[in-house]
Design a protein around this motif. Structure first.
Motif, PDB file in Angstrom:
ATOM      1  N   VAL A 221     -15.297  18.501  -4.028  1.00 31.18           N
ATOM      2  CA  VAL A 221     -15.178  18.353  -2.711  1.00 31.18           C
ATOM      3  C   VAL A 221     -13.585  18.391  -2.347  1.00 31.18           C
ATOM      4  CG1 VAL A 221     -16.975  17.076  -2.257  1.00 31.18           C
ATOM      5  CG2 VAL A 221     -15.314  15.906  -2.912  1.00 31.18           C
ATOM      6  N   ALA A 222     -12.712  18.311  -3.310  1.00 32.14           N
ATOM      7  CA  ALA A 222     -11.315  18.221  -2.898  1.00 32.14           C
ATOM      8  C   ALA A 222     -10.976  19.805  -2.636  1.00 32.14           C
ATOM      9  CB  ALA A 222     -10.584  17.794  -4.084  1.00 32.14           C
ATOM     10  N   GLN A 223     -12.001  20.523  -2.816  1.00 24.77           N
ATOM     11  CA  GLN A 223     -11.810  22.107  -2.439  1.00 24.77           C
ATOM     12  C   GLN A 223     -11.762  22.449  -0.942  1.00 24.77           C
ATOM     13  OE1 GLN A 223     -13.879  24.864  -4.961  1.00 24.77           O
ATOM     14  NE2 GLN A 223     -14.480  23.178  -6.364  1.00 24.77           N
ATOM     15  N   ALA A 251     -15.219  11.236   2.196  1.00 28.26           N
ATOM     16  CA  ALA A 251     -14.278  11.459   3.287  1.00 28.26           C
ATOM     17  C   ALA A 251     -12.817  11.030   2.835  1.00 28.26           C
ATOM     18  CB  ALA A 251     -14.706  10.374   4.464  1.00 28.26           C
ATOM     19  N   ASP A 252     -12.917  10.243   1.900  1.00 29.76           N
ATOM     20  CA  ASP A 252     -11.612   9.803   1.437  1.00 29.76           C
ATOM     21  C   ASP A 252     -10.750  10.918   0.391  1.00 29.76           C
ATOM     22  OD1 ASP A 252     -11.634   7.384   2.470  1.00 29.76           O
ATOM     23  OD2 ASP A 252     -12.512   6.176   0.740  1.00 29.76           O
ATOM     24  N   ILE A 253     -11.774  11.748  -0.139  1.00 23.06           N
ATOM     25  CA  ILE A 253     -11.358  12.724  -0.859  1.00 23.06           C
ATOM     26  C   ILE A 253     -10.905  13.986  -0.120  1.00 23.06           C
ATOM     27  CG2 ILE A 253     -11.760  14.293  -2.939  1.00 23.06           C
ATOM     28  CD1 ILE A 253     -13.968  12.237  -3.807  1.00 23.06           C
ATOM     29  N   VAL A 254     -11.553  14.311   0.787  1.00 25.98           N
ATOM     30  CA  VAL A 254     -11.616  15.451   1.842  1.00 25.98           C
ATOM     31  C   VAL A 254     -10.591  15.098   2.952  1.00 25.98           C
ATOM     32  CG1 VAL A 254     -12.750  17.501   3.008  1.00 25.98           C
ATOM     33  CG2 VAL A 254     -13.619  16.270   1.103  1.00 25.98           C
ATOM     34  N   LYS A 255      -9.376  15.799   2.731  1.00 25.00           N
ATOM     35  CA  LYS A 255      -8.374  15.922   3.633  1.00 25.00           C
ATOM     36  C   LYS A 255      -8.895  16.399   4.890  1.00 25.00           C
ATOM     37  CE  LYS A 255      -3.487  16.670   4.630  1.00 25.00           C
ATOM     38  NZ  LYS A 255      -2.256  17.464   3.986  1.00 25.00           N
ATOM     39  N   GLY A 256      -8.486  15.344   6.209  1.00 22.91           N
ATOM     40  CA  GLY A 256      -9.103  15.983   7.558  1.00 22.91           C
ATOM     41  C   GLY A 256     -10.520  15.694   7.684  1.00 22.91           C
ATOM     42  N   SER A 257     -11.284  15.364   6.899  1.00 20.15           N
ATOM     43  CA  SER A 257     -12.446  15.029   7.187  1.00 20.15           C
ATOM     44  C   SER A 257     -12.886  13.686   8.197  1.00 20.15           C
ATOM     45  CB  SER A 257     -13.766  15.253   6.011  1.00 20.15           C
ATOM     46  OG  SER A 257     -13.310  13.872   5.093  1.00 20.15           O
TER      47      SER A 257
END
Length: 293
Positions: A221-223, A251-257
């Motif tokens: 998910v970081a992608q 959400a904590d991993i995905v920047k901007g989500s």
């Protein structure tokens, strides 16, 4: 007698996926930004009837609710001996469907919103096909589903929901455990009814994707690049399968989500209590509309 007509229009479209022609039923209402909505495992597009009838949504969005093959009014493919095969939905099939369906309908980078297995799909699409969607909205999505069911394995999941001793009534009753105790009983019973109408083995086959083939890592998910495809995550506080903590992990991993915990909602927010769900989804849709209109 005075009749009340709804704005929803339903029709069929025939198209191929991997050489197999499917006759797919879908309903739509509204105009504007295309919004594809995907149903939960074992159910169909009727779950979104309230959304399709909401002018606050359809004034800005062309809402399209489809029945996946084998679900609702989308019959098994004619010309395929489906009765000799075990139905299982995998990740490739889940992702191929909205991609090809959008292409067939001529949709230009629609927004995708899905619930339960459709919520998982919202995350998979954001990872693998960000160029195809303006945004994806994961309702009850997560890295993976509840661990106890995954431990059953494929055969265990099938025994749970695809067995001669397990009736559709029993499956519908099991869904009551996934909804909020504060949701209106009429809406809860309607959601249950949809599950009692499913084809044999379809719910169990969907769970192959839900429990087995959708298992993501933090690296996966970081992608996600939210500049290309924005990701929203909403999880109901009464969902035992993918509770708010599971959505927040993504959400904590995905920047901007963006993540929202939905109070007083369970696993089926769009159908079990639409007025409450609207409080959460309308601001997100307004944000998307403002960005793309």
């Amino acid at each position: 007698m005075k009749a009340k007509f709804e704005e929803i229009v339903g029709r069929y479209v025939n198209f191929e996926i991997d050489g197999i022609e499917y006759r797919v039923y879908y309903e739509e209402a509204g105009s504007g930004i295309p919004l594809l909505v995907g149903h939960t495992a074992g159910s169909d597009g009727r779950q979104y009837r309230h959304l399709l009838n909401d002018p606050d949504v359809t004034s800005k969005f062309r809402v399209i609710a489809f029945d996946l093959p084998y679900h609702g009014k989308s019959l098994p493919p004619y010309g395929v001996e489906w009765w000799t095969q075990e139905y299982n939905m995998d990740k490739k099939g889940m992702m191929d469907f909205p991609n090809i369906f959008s292409e067939v309908l001529g949709l230009e980078r629609p927004v995708y919103m899905g619930s339960s297995m459709g919520g998982h799909l919202a995350i998979d699409l954001a990872i693998n096909y960000p160029e195809n969607y303006r945004a994806t909205i994961a309702l009850e999505g997560a890295l993976k589903s509840a661990k106890e069911y995954r431990d059953f394995g494929v055969e265990g999941v099938r025994r749970e929901f695809d067995h001669p001793c397990v009736s559709r009534t029993s499956t519908g009753a099991a869904m009551l455990l996934n909804m909020s105790p504060t949701s209106p009983e009429a809406a809860v019973r309607e959601t249950q009814w949809m599950y009692m109408c499913g084809g044999p083995g379809v719910f169990a086959g969907d769970l192959y994707y839900y429990y087995v083939d959708h298992i993501l890592s933090a690296e996966d998910v970081a992608q996600i690049d939210t500049e290309k495809c924005m990701l929203y995550l909403l999880n109901g506080e009464y969902d035992p399968n993918t509770p708010p903590a599971d959505g927040k992990v993504v959400a904590d991993i995905v920047k901007g989500s963006k993540f929202t915990a939905m109070k007083n909602l369970g696993h089926f927010p769009a159908s079990e209590n639409y007025p409450k769900f609207k409080e959460y989804i309308l601001p997100i849709l307004d944000e998307i509309a403002e960005k793309f209109q």
